[in-house]
Motif scaffolding. Structure first.
Motif, PDB file in Angstrom:
ATOM      1  N   LYS A 177       0.813  -1.243   0.065  1.00 55.29           N
ATOM      2  CA  LYS A 177      -0.065  -0.166  -0.089  1.00 55.29           C
ATOM      3  C   LYS A 177       0.927   1.212  -0.127  1.00 55.29           C
ATOM      4  N   ALA A 222       1.952   1.852  -3.394  1.00 52.94           N
ATOM      5  CA  ALA A 222       1.035   2.209  -4.191  1.00 52.94           C
ATOM      6  C   ALA A 222       0.832   3.782  -4.277  1.00 52.94           C
ATOM      7  N   GLY A 279      -1.287  -7.399  -5.280  1.00 54.81           N
ATOM      8  CA  GLY A 279      -0.891  -6.497  -6.471  1.00 54.81           C
ATOM      9  C   GLY A 279       0.076  -7.194  -7.465  1.00 54.81           C
TER      10      GLY A 279
END
Length: 210
Positions: A96, A99, A137
């Motif tokens: 995260k 990202a 991901g």
């Protein structure tokens, strides 16, 4: 599994490699001293002997060596897919954070390869590792190999791991929890603060990756 802060994770390694822990501690201490004197900040792990040769395999059976990633920044985390809490939390924060970093620094993020390496090759087949990492991901590369190949990689990164006792739900693995940031030459730069959340990870990446 006991939750460890980044500094205590180094102490977890010290039981197996006290000299390495001392080296890392010194590497972290010197930059702090120099910062207090107004000098340019150095990477916290600068000069630490972290990283080295290995050959492991992705979900398709493609071999990857440490030199395969030459020219790329690398995030390296060792864990296992059957981990009930620590590994999923760490990797989630790591990805995260990555990202968020990608959102704000797309060009720099394109030069970074996040890597997950299992420390439980007996259960973590290529397919299982591929499915597990895919949940975080498409950019996260999952790697596994034989017990000897995994040990070579773990030793190169000063990663402690040990099989725990069998339980009704299967055995757990005791292991150090560190997300290493490595530069394009494969040299250690910093430990990403996955314990502090995605924003802290993104901030650390923005600090060093350029």
């Amino acid at each position: 599994m006991t939750y460890l802060s980044p500094f205590r994770r180094l102490l977890a390694v010290s039981a197996s490699a006290p000299m390495l822990a001392l080296t890392l501690a010194l590497a972290c201490a010197v930059p702090l001293a120099s910062c207090g004197q107004g000098r340019e900040e150095h990477p916290p792990l600068e000069g630490a002997e972290i990283g080295g040769p290995f050959t492991l395999f992705d979900k398709a059976g493609k071999p990857h060596t440490w030199d395969s990633f030459k020219g790329q920044w690398r995030i390296v985390y060792f864990g296992y897919t059957f981990c009930p809490d620590a590994c999923p939390m760490d990797v989630q924060a790591m990805m995260k954070g990555f990202a968020l970093f990608t959102r704000d620094h797309a060009a720099d993020a394109a030069k970074v390869q996040p890597i997950f390496i299992t420390i439980d090759p007996a259960r973590d087949t290529r397919e299982i590792v591929g499915q597990w990492t895919g949940a975080f991901g498409p950019r996260l590369l999952g790697l596994t190999g034989s017990a000897a190949q995994v040990k070579q990689a773990a030793d190169a990164f000063a990663v402690y791991y040990k099989k725990g006792e069998n339980t009704p739900g299967g055995y757990l693995m005791d292991h150090s929890r560190i997300a290493y940031l490595m530069d394009p030459d494969g040299k250690p730069i910093a430990m990403l603060p996955v314990d502090k959340g995605p924003e802290a990870v993104a901030s650390e990446l923005a600090k060093w990756v350029n």
